[in-house]
Design a protein around this motif. Structure first.
Motif, PDB file in Angstrom:
ATOM      1  N   MET A 150       8.451   3.312 -13.725  1.00 41.37           N
ATOM      2  CA  MET A 150       7.871   3.191 -12.400  1.00 41.37           C
ATOM      3  C   MET A 150       7.784   4.538 -11.715  1.00 41.37           C
ATOM      4  O   MET A 150       6.840   4.810 -11.005  1.00 41.37           O
ATOM      5  N   THR A 151       8.758   5.394 -11.933  1.00 40.77           N
ATOM      6  CA  THR A 151       8.758   6.705 -11.300  1.00 40.77           C
ATOM      7  C   THR A 151       7.574   7.540 -11.775  1.00 40.77           C
ATOM      8  O   THR A 151       6.940   8.227 -10.986  1.00 40.77           O
ATOM      9  N   ARG A 152       7.276   7.450 -13.064  1.00 43.63           N
ATOM     10  CA  ARG A 152       6.130   8.197 -13.607  1.00 43.63           C
ATOM     11  C   ARG A 152       4.829   7.700 -12.975  1.00 43.63           C
ATOM     12  O   ARG A 152       3.953   8.489 -12.631  1.00 43.63           O
ATOM     13  N   PHE A 153       4.704   6.384 -12.823  1.00 45.45           N
ATOM     14  CA  PHE A 153       3.513   5.816 -12.202  1.00 45.45           C
ATOM     15  C   PHE A 153       3.340   6.333 -10.778  1.00 45.45           C
ATOM     16  O   PHE A 153       2.247   6.722 -10.379  1.00 45.45           O
ATOM     17  N   LEU A 154       4.420   6.341  -9.996  1.00 49.88           N
ATOM     18  CA  LEU A 154       4.344   6.817  -8.620  1.00 49.88           C
ATOM     19  C   LEU A 154       3.996   8.299  -8.562  1.00 49.88           C
ATOM     20  O   LEU A 154       3.248   8.738  -7.687  1.00 49.88           O
ATOM     21  N   ARG A 155       4.518   9.063  -9.493  1.00 50.16           N
ATOM     22  CA  ARG A 155       4.218  10.494  -9.529  1.00 50.16           C
ATOM     23  C   ARG A 155       2.731  10.723  -9.829  1.00 50.16           C
ATOM     24  O   ARG A 155       2.081  11.533  -9.174  1.00 50.16           O
ATOM     25  N   VAL A 156       2.196   9.986 -10.791  1.00 56.51           N
ATOM     26  CA  VAL A 156       0.773  10.110 -11.125  1.00 56.51           C
ATOM     27  C   VAL A 156      -0.095   9.627  -9.962  1.00 56.51           C
ATOM     28  O   VAL A 156      -1.103  10.254  -9.617  1.00 56.51           O
ATOM     29  N   ALA A 157       0.291   8.532  -9.341  1.00 53.13           N
ATOM     30  CA  ALA A 157      -0.457   8.022  -8.193  1.00 53.13           C
ATOM     31  C   ALA A 157      -0.450   9.040  -7.059  1.00 53.13           C
ATOM     32  O   ALA A 157      -1.481   9.260  -6.406  1.00 53.13           O
ATOM     33  N   TRP A 158       0.675   9.672  -6.814  1.00 50.07           N
ATOM     34  CA  TRP A 158       0.757  10.686  -5.759  1.00 50.07           C
ATOM     35  C   TRP A 158      -0.138  11.877  -6.084  1.00 50.07           C
ATOM     36  O   TRP A 158      -0.789  12.434  -5.201  1.00 50.07           O
ATOM     37  N   LEU A 159      -0.207  12.278  -7.341  1.00 51.68           N
ATOM     38  CA  LEU A 159      -1.081  13.386  -7.734  1.00 51.68           C
ATOM     39  C   LEU A 159      -2.554  13.053  -7.471  1.00 51.68           C
ATOM     40  O   LEU A 159      -3.312  13.896  -6.990  1.00 51.68           O
ATOM     41  N   VAL A 160      -2.948  11.826  -7.767  1.00 47.15           N
ATOM     42  CA  VAL A 160      -4.329  11.406  -7.527  1.00 47.15           C
ATOM     43  C   VAL A 160      -4.626  11.375  -6.032  1.00 47.15           C
ATOM     44  O   VAL A 160      -5.669  11.852  -5.574  1.00 47.15           O
ATOM     45  N   VAL A 161      -3.702  10.833  -5.245  1.00 47.52           N
ATOM     46  CA  VAL A 161      -3.891  10.781  -3.787  1.00 47.52           C
ATOM     47  C   VAL A 161      -3.982  12.192  -3.218  1.00 47.52           C
ATOM     48  O   VAL A 161      -4.849  12.487  -2.395  1.00 47.52           O
ATOM     49  N   ARG A 162      -3.110  13.069  -3.667  1.00 51.78           N
ATOM     50  CA  ARG A 162      -3.120  14.452  -3.174  1.00 51.78           C
ATOM     51  C   ARG A 162      -4.434  15.154  -3.529  1.00 51.78           C
ATOM     52  O   ARG A 162      -5.006  15.856  -2.702  1.00 51.78           O
ATOM     53  N   LYS A 163      -4.931  14.932  -4.752  1.00 52.80           N
ATOM     54  CA  LYS A 163      -6.200  15.530  -5.165  1.00 52.80           C
ATOM     55  C   LYS A 163      -7.349  15.016  -4.295  1.00 52.80           C
ATOM     56  O   LYS A 163      -8.178  15.791  -3.820  1.00 52.80           O
ATOM     57  N   ASP A 164      -7.387  13.690  -4.068  1.00 50.38           N
ATOM     58  CA  ASP A 164      -8.445  13.112  -3.246  1.00 50.38           C
ATOM     59  C   ASP A 164      -8.396  13.635  -1.817  1.00 50.38           C
ATOM     60  O   ASP A 164      -9.435  13.922  -1.219  1.00 50.38           O
ATOM     61  N   LEU A 165      -7.204  13.754  -1.261  1.00 45.92           N
ATOM     62  CA  LEU A 165      -7.081  14.281   0.101  1.00 45.92           C
ATOM     63  C   LEU A 165      -7.504  15.744   0.173  1.00 45.92           C
ATOM     64  O   LEU A 165      -8.129  16.172   1.149  1.00 45.92           O
ATOM     65  N   ARG A 166      -7.196  16.508  -0.848  1.00 44.78           N
ATOM     66  CA  ARG A 166      -7.597  17.919  -0.885  1.00 44.78           C
ATOM     67  C   ARG A 166      -9.124  18.048  -0.955  1.00 44.78           C
ATOM     68  O   ARG A 166      -9.724  18.840  -0.239  1.00 44.78           O
TER      69      ARG A 166
END
Length: 79
Positions: free
Chosen positions: A1-17
């Motif tokens: 689950m931690t890996r999933f959240l980390r990947v999801a956060w990376l995608v969200v951060r990229k989209d926000l950038r």
């Protein structure tokens, strides 16, 4: 689950950038929300008076439509 959240956060951060650089989706969504509120506001007027209790519904419809538009554009960008 931690890996999933980390990947999801990376995608969200990229989209926000990406969005913070262009602001295209923000302005499009804001314009759509305002125009939706105006159209519904004119539609819910009888005899020069606004229908009582229509304002919250109008606002939520505008938020839902604008969110759908923004979400669709975000997915389109990923393709």
């Amino acid at each position: 689950m931690t890996r999933f959240l980390r990947v999801a956060w990376l995608v969200v951060r990229k989209d926000l950038r990406v969005e913070s650089r262009s602001k295209e989706m923000l302005f499009t969504t804001l314009f759509f929300a305002v125009s939706t509120v105006l159209v519904f506001a004119f539609g819910f007027v009888r005899g020069g008076q606004a229908i009582e209790g229509a304002a919250p519904g109008i606002l939520w419809i505008a938020i839902a439509f604008s969110g759908t538009l923004a979400l669709g554009r975000a997915f389109e960008r990923e393709r």
